[in-house]
Design an enzyme around this catalytic site. Structure first.
Site: not given
Ligand code: 2GW
Ligand code: MN
Length: 297
Positions: A247, A155, A157, A177, A189, A65-67, A70
């Site tokens: 996540e 992602d 990035d 992660h 988390t 996704f590049a909104i 991004y």
């Protein structure tokens, strides 16, 4: 897209044989208690796997996704994917964006294709991130199921910095992660409010998985993303938003639907974390970003 498995016969191949008393890795866990392999350098022979997946003419969809801003990450993302991602296999890059004209005009190798998918923008970044589950679930059923065998959802990035191949493919996979590979369960988390659909009690959970790299067969990714989207909507109706957005929901899903393969931190690393001994390859890296500039909140 193939339904049913064709006969596979490997050609003659010469390689050193596996040895019961010489496990390739003794420094890291290579198998979960539910017998899902954890993928580390040295544990697999890519030549064998490539032959098996090529004979099935496997097609892989890489979704990103590049909104809004991004789109700036696409050039590096795509260029490094051309070098390192699923080399020798059929690949479709599904680029979800509100700005298709900003997708870099790149030549991709034979058997590979860039597919722009126009989607709407959401004003809150948390919403942009979470709505990926909805869009992935919708497109899986509407389109991807007819076009590819596996989906790899990541992602934007990010950049590839070493080979990421068919060794990652399985019914449903998640990625550890890099901030939590050595952490105790209580330190994960996870969402801890029992009112949220993403709630995980302190005495459950196996790994902390990242929202930025998961996948599997189209059917399995459809199930996963649909379930996560529904949980996000159920929370929303109670004015709840899980601590780490989708996540958190992904982590909840994986507690009760165990991944059939798990990608080690080789497949998701941040250079700010250094280069520990066990990390033989860094295959997929976060791109450092200027949070203030890129996240125009
Ligand atoms: C995200 C944050 C703040 C402002 C904008 C955005 C944003 C994200 C955007 O403007 N446009 C966009 O396309 N995105 C998409 O959402 C993009 O694909 C990006 O990679 C993804 C997740 O946002 P990102 O990469 O800024 O967040 P991270 O790297 O801190 O993400 C981790 O945590 C997220 C949940 O909070 C997700 O689970 C993500 O998968 C994790 O890596
Ligand atoms: Mn990210």
């Amino acid at each position: 897209v193939l339904h049913g498995l064709p006969e596979i016969a490997l050609p003659r191949m010469v390689y050193s044989k596996p040895h019961i008393f010489k496990p390739p890795r003794t420094d890291v866990l290579t198998m979960t208690p539910w017998l899902a392999p954890i993928i580390w350098d040295g544990t697999f022979n890519l030549e064998i796997l490539n032959e098996q997946f090529r004979q099935r003419n496997t097609t892989i969809g890489l979704t990103v996704f590049a909104i809004k801003k991004y789109v700036v990450f696409l050039q590096r993302f795509l260029a490094t994917a051309e070098t390192y991602f699923m080399v020798g296999h059929r690949v479709k890059y599904y680029i979800f964006t509100d700005r298709p004209e900003a997708i870099p005009n790149m030549n991709v190798k034979e058997g590979r294709e860039i597919v722009p998918l126009r989607v709407q923008n959401y004003p809150r970044w948390q919403e942009i991130s979470m709505r990926r589950m909805e869009m992935l679930s919708y497109y899986s059923q509407q389109r991807f199921i007819h076009e590819v065998d596996f989906l790899v959802c990541v992602d934007a990035d990010m950049q590839f910095s070493n080979e990421v191949g068919v060794e990652i493919l399985s019914e449903v996979f998640g990625t550890i992660h890099p901030g939590f590979y050595a952490a105790e369960r209580q330190a994960f988390t996870y969402e801890r409010r029992s009112t949220s659909e993403a709630y995980i009690p302190l005495d459950e959970g196996d790994f902390y998985y990242c929202g930025c790299f998961f996948g599997g067969t189209v059917a399995e990714v459809h199930k996963l993303t649909k379930k996560c989207h529904e949980a996000i909507m159920a929370d929303k109706s109670k004015s709840l938003e899980a601590i780490w957005h989708e996540e958190s929901h992904l982590n909840k899903y994986f507690v009760y639907h165990k991944p059939t393969k798990i990608l080690s931190p080789e497949y998701l690393w941040d250079n700010g974390l250094g280069s520990p001994q066990f990390l033989k390859k860094k295959r997929f890296l976060t791109v450092p970003k200027n949070h203030a500039a890129i996240r125009n909140k």
